[in-house]
Motif scaffolding. Structure first.
Motif, PDB file in Angstrom:
ATOM      1  N   LEU B 177       0.824  -1.203   0.000  1.00 37.09           N
ATOM      2  CA  LEU B 177       0.000   0.000   0.000  1.00 37.09           C
ATOM      3  C   LEU B 177       0.854   1.248   0.000  1.00 37.09           C
ATOM      4  N   HIS B 244      -0.159   5.837   8.205  1.00 33.54           N
ATOM      5  CA  HIS B 244      -1.379   6.009   7.418  1.00 33.54           C
ATOM      6  C   HIS B 244      -1.763   4.707   6.739  1.00 33.54           C
ATOM      7  N   ALA B 245      -0.760   4.065   6.125  1.00 32.42           N
ATOM      8  CA  ALA B 245      -1.055   2.790   5.467  1.00 32.42           C
ATOM      9  C   ALA B 245      -1.533   1.775   6.494  1.00 32.42           C
ATOM     10  N   PHE B 248      -5.205   2.350   7.478  1.00 32.40           N
ATOM     11  CA  PHE B 248      -6.047   1.930   6.361  1.00 32.40           C
ATOM     12  C   PHE B 248      -6.161   0.412   6.339  1.00 32.40           C
ATOM     13  N   ASP B 251      -8.435  -0.879   9.063  1.00 28.50           N
ATOM     14  CA  ASP B 251      -9.842  -0.683   8.730  1.00 28.50           C
ATOM     15  C   ASP B 251     -10.297  -1.689   7.683  1.00 28.50           C
ATOM     16  N   LEU B 252      -9.439  -1.921   6.686  1.00 28.73           N
ATOM     17  CA  LEU B 252      -9.780  -2.903   5.645  1.00 28.73           C
ATOM     18  C   LEU B 252     -10.005  -4.265   6.275  1.00 28.73           C
ATOM     19  N   SER B 254     -11.036  -4.959   9.163  1.00 28.90           N
ATOM     20  CA  SER B 254     -12.297  -5.059   9.888  1.00 28.90           C
ATOM     21  C   SER B 254     -13.465  -5.215   8.934  1.00 28.90           C
TER      22      SER B 254
END
Lengths: 493, 343
Positions: B177, B244-245, B248, B251-252, B254
């Motif tokens: 990412l 930041h990655a 992200f 969250d992905l 989850s």
């Protein structure tokens, strides 16, 4: 800092000048009206020239659209596609030298049924759009998404391109076109749209409802939409389909595709041209325009837009992967202003592995991209399969799923194997058999397999997908039977 | 209502696997985890019998679990490997000195030889001193570049054939990412490889046996096996871009737990267009380490630190390589650019 080889610009550390009374950076006479990037104020007319020039240059540089070619514009009513429509309108009405030379028509897919909008609401939105379309003077088609349930199974197959698209022939075609100036002017009317059928809307909603997660639903919806667009283009003789995706949207799409496992198809999903369907090429001319530029252009020059809600409108941030990627990129863009353009440039450097627009066999059933599930010796896919095997008591293959074919059919074998090739009314009437999830999985690429995994039942899949799955299964069984006698791999079936 | 293990069907399930969602009992989970690492090692042919392998140990969960699993698998499947531990001391007070104690405890528990290399002895700078000069924004670059070389130097001193690191699936996915976000096409192509190329002098090939293991599963494994590790984040990490990655990715995960493997799959199947400029591997003219430029990155960074020009090495500086090599003084304009630092 966020870019790898970034040069530090000392001017960013100077105090910001007043941007109110600066001169346009291009003509240096007029007062600037819009600030596009950090240091580039433009006046109105220079901005319009810049915008128009970028659009023409994209089309002209790549020499993809031939003069006299029939081109279909996919207009959703949103800002990007409306700006594209306005540019095409302008481009066709210019002086002969710089005139755009193709024959456009407009198509709009009405997705209200999938979103649960009422009939009245849908008709209102469509009539607003039709006012805009009529003003453009092109032929237009407004097609409800429910039509996707009636498509033939040829839509997921690759067809050979209809005419020679070699770069040398471009120049020749331009010359021919310049000489033979007379072409019939377009009538510019709408094609009468088919009546909306309640039961079809219900079937569509059931299909989308069978996808348990919003991520899978959104992907399924965009796949169906793509099929319908390609079918429309194919049946009416359009060889190019112009999509209005902007740079910002494509950057989000790239990140989403990486997260969904579509790394092998990134070039096709976000590139300028996408030739996976063979005869219809998908083109994205708005690729280099950021959402901000488009919004400013629409505002300044009064481009009409109609806002239609989509599946993830007003959804929370973590509702789906698409939604999460979008908010992530927007947030990052605030702190690091070059995020979108960096991601966009990454997409330019990619290509499809193994030359995507070639073989017919080995294409995914849903997205028609090449299947990337050949599990290499040490790969993520292999690791995943191993994990699943280790956690189950018995291998999943031994469990028998699926109905036996009804009495009176010719297929007496339980898995429906029939050596005879598929005719029109073949011996295996495929619409009596519900497809098995496992069989379908084999025909899909990695990310479409994930969509299927999220679907609670495959009973609602449209007929054309099921029929095509059956056909491919029969064909691969045939091939297995005669595999020892085949001398070389065939390119197309 | 107690759920029974989906693998053996007998014992009560003690946990739910983050990777697949199956409920497993403790023993079946251990078996599955270890078996997966074993399959990764075998399918990718990471080791040959009789090789000596250095395990890069930081005292954190990944390297502790890696050391444990490598020892278990080495005995169970007779890899025939000679294992040892390498640790790097960056000189971060309050973080590294504590984790080094954990490594020393590991050494006693697993009875493996240990070697510690420190930035102080290799470069003459500790991370704390570097942060004082460089600030909080770009310090991770220094630490990462220096650590890579430190590991290689340590491995050469120990004379091992391979290094293995504890990078897990989350790390690899974050790297993919991050490289997409930064537009680093060269790294994007290489970052999903399970082991690095093994040519060249002064380069010890390194591999990631835990590449397909989720971070959460590693923690579960360490928790149930009662392995001892040091679990704080580096004190300088909140400002890193990688953060930041990482958010992200969390969250992905989850939304869809298989996203981590999906991203690795995407990274493995990427294909770069021909004609895109790629760096070519050569050697550094000053220290002989591998490098794609005239001077390797750590020489450039060190030069910047020693001269009091902290930004030398961050950003484009190819044109300055010649000047640095020939010991010419830099012009005043260049010095000004390289000196200013925000905290």
């Amino acid at each position: 800092m966020c870019q790898v080889e970034e040069d530090y610009q000392p001017k960013l550390q100077r105090p910001e000048e007043h941007s109110v009374s600066r001169k346009c950076v291009k003509c240096k006479e007029e007062l600037a009206a819009v600030l596009i990037r950090a240091g580039d104020p433009y006046c109105r007319s220079c901005f319009r020239d810049y915008f128009t020039h970028k659009f023409r240059a994209m089309l002209g540089k790549t020499r993809l659209i031939f003069p006299g070619e029939k081109v279909l514009l996919a207009i959703s009513g949103g800002p990007s596609s409306s700006a594209m429509l306005s540019q095409v309108q302008q481009g066709l009405s210019q002086s002969a030298q710089k005139k755009l030379r193709f024959l456009p028509a407009i198509v709009h897919i009405d997705e209200g049924g999938a979103l649960g909008l009422s009939l009245v609401e849908r008709q209102r939105l469509v009539s607003e759009l039709q006012v805009i379309f009529r003003a453009s003077g092109f032929n237009f088609y407004t097609i409800p998404l429910e039509q996707v349930l009636d498509l033939p199974s040829s839509v997921v197959n690759v067809a050979p391109p209809s005419f020679d698209q070699a770069p040398d022939s471009y120049k020749a075609a331009v010359d021919v076109d310049l000489q033979g100036a007379g072409r019939d002017p377009q009538q510019g009317g709408g094609v009468p749209e088919p009546r909306l059928d309640e039961s079809q809307t219900r079937s569509l909603q059931q299909l989308l409802g069978s996808a348990a997660t919003l991520t899978a639903r959104a992907e399924l919806l965009s796949t169906l939409r793509q099929h319908l667009l390609v079918h429309t283009a194919r049946t009416r003789g359009y060889s190019k389909l112009l999509l209005g995706e902007s740079c910002s949207r494509l950057a989000v799409r790239l990140l989403t595709c990486v997260s969904l496992g579509r790394g092998a198809h990134l070039a096709q999903d976000t590139g300028f041209s996408d030739c996976r369907f063979g005869d219809v090429t998908l083109v994205r001319p708005m690729r280099e325009f950021s959402a901000k530029e488009i919004a400013v252009y629409n505002h300044m020059f009064g481009v009409p837009t109609v806002i239609i809600p989509t599946l993830d409108t007003k959804m929370p941030e973590k509702a789906s992967i698409q939604r999460l990627s979008q908010s992530f990129v927007s947030r990052l863009q605030q702190d690091f202003p070059s995020t979108v353009s960096t991601i966009y440039r990454t997409s330019e450097k990619l290509q499809t592995a193994g030359g995507g627009c070639s073989a017919q066999d080995g294409r995914c059933l849903l997205c028609v991209c090449s299947v990337d599930t050949a599990a290499g010796k040490a790969s993520a896919l292999q690791a995943r399969l191993i994990s699943e095997q280790l956690c189950c008591q018995e291998p999943a293959g031994t469990v028998q799923v699926g109905p036996t074919p009804p009495a009176g059919q010719c297929c007496s074998a339980t898995d429906g194997e029939c050596g005879r090739p598929a005719g029109g009314a073949g011996c295996c009437s495929s619409h009596f058999r519900a497809p098995e999830k496992k069989e379908l999985q084999k025909l899909l690429c990695y990310s479409c397999q994930l969509i299927l995994r999220d679907m609670s039942s495959v009973a609602h899949l449209p007929q054309y997908i099921v029929a095509e799955a059956e056909r491919r299964k029969r064909r691969s069984l045939m091939k297995d039977e005669i595999s020892e006698f085949l001398l070389e791999e065939e390119g197309s079936s | 209502m107690p759920v029974s293990c989906s693998s053996c069907g007998e014992k009560r399930a003690a946990l739910k696997r983050p990777k697949t969602g199956h409920s497993l009992c403790k023993e079946c989970f251990f078996m599955a985890f270890e078996e997966e690492v074993h399959q990764t090692i075998v399918n990718a042919s990471l080791f040959k019998s009789g090789e000596s392998v250095a395990i890069a140990a930081s005292g954190g969960k990944d390297s502790t679990v890696l050391a444990h699993v490598m020892k278990v698998l080495n005995e169970r499947y007779n890899y025939g490997l000679e294992l040892m531990l390498i640790s790097v001391d960056e000189g971060i007070t309050g973080y590294r000195d504590d984790s080094l104690e954990t490594v020393k405890r590991n050494q006693q528990q697993y009875e493996l030889p240990l070697k510690i290399v420190s930035y102080e002895e290799l470069y003459g700078w500790t991370m704390d001193a570097i942060v004082k000069q460089v600030g909080l924004k770009n310090n991770c670059t220094f630490c990462g570049v220096f650590r890579r070389q430190a590991l290689d130097r340590g491995a050469l001193m120990l004379k091992v054939d391979k290094i293995c690191t504890g990078h897990n699936a989350d790390d690899v996915a974050e790297t993919v990412l991050m490289n997409v976000l930064r537009g680093d096409i060269a790294r994007l192509r290489r970052c999903t490889a399970i082991s690095t190329a093994s040519e060249g002098e002064g380069v010890v090939p390194r591999c990631k046996p835990l590449k397909y293991a989720y971070e959460k599963e590693i923690v579960l494994y360490a928790y149930f096996k009662k392995l001892d590790y040091f679990s704080t984040e580096c004190i300088y990490s909140p400002n890193a871009y990688r953060g930041h990655a990482r958010t992200f990715l969390k969250d992905l995960e989850s939304i869809r737990p298989s996203s981590i493997i999906d991203i690795i799959h995407s990274g493995e199947n990427l294909s770069v267009r021909e004609g895109v400029k790629m760096p070519v591997q050569g050697t550094c003219s000053r220290c002989g380490y591998i490098s794609s430029q005239a001077l390797c990155k750590s020489c450039v960074l060190l030069e910047g630190l020693n001269r009091g020009l902290p930004k030398l090495g961050i950003g484009k500086h190819h044109r300055l390589h010649g000047k640095i090599l020939s010991q010419q003084p830099l012009t005043e304009k260049e010095e000004r650019k390289l000196k200013s630092v925000e905290f």
